[in-house]
Design a protein around this motif. Sequence first.
Motif, PDB file in Angstrom:
ATOM      1  N   ASP A   3       0.830  -1.064   0.048  1.00  0.00           N
ATOM      2  CA  ASP A   3      -0.108   0.119   0.072  1.00  0.00           C
ATOM      3  C   ASP A   3       0.901   1.074   0.035  1.00  0.00           C
ATOM      4  OD1 ASP A   3      -2.535   1.032   0.013  1.00  0.00           O
ATOM      5  OD2 ASP A   3      -2.251   1.675   2.000  1.00  0.00           O
ATOM      6  N   ALA A   4       1.868   1.161   0.800  1.00  0.00           N
ATOM      7  CA  ALA A   4       2.629   2.357   0.785  1.00  0.00           C
ATOM      8  C   ALA A   4       3.366   2.588  -0.563  1.00  0.00           C
ATOM      9  CB  ALA A   4       3.899   2.248   1.944  1.00  0.00           C
ATOM     10  N   PHE A   5       3.815   1.642  -1.259  1.00  0.00           N
ATOM     11  CA  PHE A   5       4.458   1.623  -2.411  1.00  0.00           C
ATOM     12  C   PHE A   5       3.333   2.239  -3.524  1.00  0.00           C
ATOM     13  CE2 PHE A   5       5.038  -0.041  -6.625  1.00  0.00           C
ATOM     14  CZ  PHE A   5       6.420   0.313  -7.102  1.00  0.00           C
ATOM     15  N   ILE A   6       2.332   1.746  -3.569  1.00  0.00           N
ATOM     16  CA  ILE A   6       1.196   2.292  -4.256  1.00  0.00           C
ATOM     17  C   ILE A   6       0.926   3.704  -4.179  1.00  0.00           C
ATOM     18  CG2 ILE A   6      -1.352   2.059  -4.888  1.00  0.00           C
ATOM     19  CD1 ILE A   6      -1.037  -0.995  -4.367  1.00  0.00           C
ATOM     20  N   LEU A   7       0.961   4.053  -2.794  1.00  0.00           N
ATOM     21  CA  LEU A   7       0.613   5.546  -2.629  1.00  0.00           C
ATOM     22  C   LEU A   7       1.765   6.444  -3.073  1.00  0.00           C
ATOM     23  CD1 LEU A   7      -1.324   5.214   0.673  1.00  0.00           C
ATOM     24  CD2 LEU A   7      -2.313   5.719  -1.627  1.00  0.00           C
ATOM     25  N   ARG A   8       2.998   5.899  -2.771  1.00  0.00           N
ATOM     26  CA  ARG A   8       3.912   7.012  -3.149  1.00  0.00           C
ATOM     27  C   ARG A   8       4.056   6.932  -4.747  1.00  0.00           C
ATOM     28  NH1 ARG A   8       6.933   3.552   0.423  1.00  0.00           N
ATOM     29  NH2 ARG A   8       7.871   2.453  -1.465  1.00  0.00           N
ATOM     30  N   ASN A   9       3.622   6.023  -5.378  1.00  0.00           N
ATOM     31  CA  ASN A   9       4.034   5.802  -6.778  1.00  0.00           C
ATOM     32  C   ASN A   9       2.716   6.069  -7.655  1.00  0.00           C
ATOM     33  OD1 ASN A   9       6.783   5.293  -7.208  1.00  0.00           O
ATOM     34  ND2 ASN A   9       6.303   3.766  -5.685  1.00  0.00           N
ATOM     35  N   LEU A  10       1.653   6.534  -6.976  1.00  0.00           N
ATOM     36  CA  LEU A  10       0.306   6.533  -7.653  1.00  0.00           C
ATOM     37  C   LEU A  10       0.094   7.140  -8.959  1.00  0.00           C
ATOM     38  CD1 LEU A  10      -2.289   5.210  -6.880  1.00  0.00           C
ATOM     39  CD2 LEU A  10      -3.005   7.746  -5.967  1.00  0.00           C
TER      40      LEU A  10
ATOM     41  N   VAL B  81       4.969  -4.018  -7.451  1.00  0.00           N
ATOM     42  CA  VAL B  81       4.110  -4.067  -6.157  1.00  0.00           C
ATOM     43  C   VAL B  81       4.376  -5.164  -5.158  1.00  0.00           C
ATOM     44  CG1 VAL B  81       1.961  -3.834  -4.990  1.00  0.00           C
ATOM     45  CG2 VAL B  81       2.375  -2.604  -7.090  1.00  0.00           C
ATOM     46  N   ALA B  82       4.584  -6.458  -5.933  1.00  0.00           N
ATOM     47  CA  ALA B  82       4.935  -7.677  -5.371  1.00  0.00           C
ATOM     48  C   ALA B  82       6.235  -7.493  -4.618  1.00  0.00           C
ATOM     49  CB  ALA B  82       4.769  -8.779  -6.336  1.00  0.00           C
ATOM     50  N   ALA B  83       7.176  -7.064  -5.490  1.00  0.00           N
ATOM     51  CA  ALA B  83       8.601  -6.869  -4.894  1.00  0.00           C
ATOM     52  C   ALA B  83       8.535  -5.889  -3.758  1.00  0.00           C
ATOM     53  CB  ALA B  83       9.394  -6.301  -6.100  1.00  0.00           C
ATOM     54  N   ALA B  84       7.790  -4.948  -3.657  1.00  0.00           N
ATOM     55  CA  ALA B  84       7.897  -4.064  -2.639  1.00  0.00           C
ATOM     56  C   ALA B  84       7.156  -4.728  -1.281  1.00  0.00           C
ATOM     57  CB  ALA B  84       6.887  -2.689  -2.722  1.00  0.00           C
ATOM     58  N   ALA B  85       6.345  -5.766  -1.481  1.00  0.00           N
ATOM     59  CA  ALA B  85       5.787  -6.644  -0.539  1.00  0.00           C
ATOM     60  C   ALA B  85       6.768  -7.654   0.013  1.00  0.00           C
ATOM     61  CB  ALA B  85       4.298  -6.838  -0.947  1.00  0.00           C
TER      62      ALA B  85
END
Length: 147
Positions: free
Chosen positions: A27-34, A43-47
């Motif tokens: 979620d943090a990755f998604i919000l930072r890179n929206l 996203v999977a790599a961030a998780a």
Amino acid sequence: MHAGQDTHPAIQRSAPGLNERAFLRADAFILRNLGRNFTLADVAAAACISRFHFARQFCQRVGCSPMAYVMRLRLERAKEMLARGDQRIADTAAALGFYDQSHFTRTFRRATCVSPRAFSHECRHAGTTGATRILRLSDTAQANAHP
């Protein structure tokens, strides 16, 4: 107690799907890179999870695919930006990672049943009542839309 049941009350089974730590990372990755283009693999790599496992687990937890979740967040942010009315629709589209204004307009209209221009105009000129009506209308459309 039956065999196989947890005997200690402090032991709780976790909810199905992605664990909290992995979800928060994603979620943090998604919000930072929206506003940027990124892939499911990013996203999977961030998780810290393989993309296939991530996609399956994310869907179990959230109820939609990761990329449908991203689109929902982009559209929510678009509503906020359009309601402020301080930039052009093309700039809003670009800021949120849409290919172009046409792609943004089609996606926004499909999700909300109103064009971005109409949404922005209603929010800025009709006062809170009109904006609330449009927001409710768009929320109903999103609830009825297929992810």
